[in-house]
Design an enzyme around this catalytic site. Structure first.
Site, PDB file in Angstrom:
ATOM      1  N   TYR A 138      41.240  41.762  50.529  1.00 36.65           N
ATOM      2  CA  TYR A 138      41.052  42.200  49.124  1.00 36.65           C
ATOM      3  C   TYR A 138      42.891  42.289  48.650  1.00 36.65           C
ATOM      4  CZ  TYR A 138      40.588  45.154  44.859  1.00 36.65           C
ATOM      5  OH  TYR A 138      40.466  45.675  43.579  1.00 36.65           O
ATOM      6  N   LYS A 166      39.052  38.464  48.240  1.00 36.11           N
ATOM      7  CA  LYS A 166      38.837  38.842  46.796  1.00 36.11           C
ATOM      8  C   LYS A 166      40.447  38.899  46.503  1.00 36.11           C
ATOM      9  CE  LYS A 166      38.552  42.010  43.617  1.00 36.11           C
ATOM     10  NZ  LYS A 166      37.829  43.492  43.179  1.00 36.11           N
TER      11      LYS A 166
END
Length: 327
Positions: A138, A166
């Site tokens: 992330y 992500k």
């Protein structure tokens, strides 16, 4: 054993409702999960930034994921935010969520201490080598140590458990460089965008989907955007992207994040509580002032009443129809 299929579609980083005492409102959370799934989201992402994971205790974070897993009942995959303050506690959280049955976990790069790329690599490598659940990186450089392209590439090639990233930087060229660097060697690697303002350009560039906060407010629209790109209706998708942009800007600039998104959810009939971040009277006044504009934009885009029982298919069709009529 890792899965060979990419994580795709729009996964909602769901808000965490709290009651008047400041406790997690589990009944509201369960209803909200059902509402999102009924309106076409492709997955759920509890304990993300929009879910304010940092403002809950480790025990509360695990309970939030357990409630979401239980209520989802396998209807959509779950990407659980598993970031804790250090590698050892993050590993424990990953194992706990894996046992609950999540599709994968999302781990933010170390925060507070700004680490070098080598330090970021070592952190994720230690976690990936220790866990038995798939891991997505992330990248949110606004709040944590950045994960550069070379570090993502090394982790993708060195760690089978690392199955995707992500990225919430909104940096389209950077995303393209990651895809170009990794996908030829790892076709199973997932790329998700967390920046709603660039959802369509990111999907066109090759992202598999997004974890977008606006999908927790207008899931019909983000679903329609994703589907339009998949079907090759790029002009229609861009029209919807431009419709989404003012709402995203209004919500992300209202109060302390994610207060604007709580206001957006209220406009759809969901009372999420005021959150745990204290606010001054000045801040509350500014939030109240932004409320009517957020409500206006939400109603314009959702094409539905504020009732959570509004029909999702009719709403989606109305959005697509309205866009196509403008082309």
């Amino acid at each position: 054993m890792t899965s060979n299929s990419r994580i795709s579609g729009i996964l909602t980083p769901n808000l965490t409702p709290v009651d008047a005492r400041g406790h997690v409102d589990e009944d509201c959370l369960r209803g909200y999960v059902d509402w999102l799934i009924e309106r076409g989201v492709d997955g759920l992402y509890p304990n993300g930034s929009t879910g304010e994971f940092i403002r809950f205790t480790p025990e509360e974070r695990r309970r939030i994921v357990r409630v979401v897993v239980d209520q989802t009942r396998g209807r959509v995959p779950i990407l659980a935010g598993a970031a804790e303050a250090n590698a050892r506690e993050t590993i424990d959280a990953c194992q706990a969520y894996g046992e609950m049955g999540v599709r994968a976990v999302a781990i933010v790069a170390p925060y507070y201490y700004r680490l070098s790329p080598e330090g970021v690599y070592a952190y994720f490598r230690e976690i990936a080598d220790a866990v038995s659940v798939d891991v997505t990186l992330y990248n949110i450089p606004l709040f944590a140590s950045p994960i550069d392209v070379e570090t993502v590439r090394r982790l993708a090639f060195d760690c089978p458990r690392v199955v995707g990233i992500k990225d919430s930087s909104g940096d389209l060229p950077n995303m393209m460089r990651m895809i170009q660097s990794i996908r030829p060697q790892r076709d199973d690697f997932t790329f998700l965008t967390g920046w709603d303002a660039a959802l369509v350009p990111m999907l066109i560039a090759g992202c598999d989907g997004g974890t977008n906060a606006t999908s927790g407010v207008v899931p019909e629209l983000t679903h329609a955007i994703y589907q339009a790109v998949q079907d090759g209706h790029i002009e229609a998708a861009m029209q919807m992207q431009y419709q989404l942009l003012p709402l995203f800007d209004a919500m992300i600039s209202s109060g302390e994040f994610p207060e604007g998104f709580r206001q957006g959810a209220r406009a759809r009939g969901w009372e999420m509580g005021s959150g745990r971040q204290p606010k001054t009277a000045q801040q509350q006044a500014a939030i109240d002032q932004a409320k009517s504009e957020i409500e206006r934009l939400v109603q314009q885009l959702s094409g539905a009443t504020t009732s959570p029982a509004a029909d999702d298919i009719q709403t989606i069709n109305a959005i697509v129809r309205r866009v196509l009529e403008q082309l």
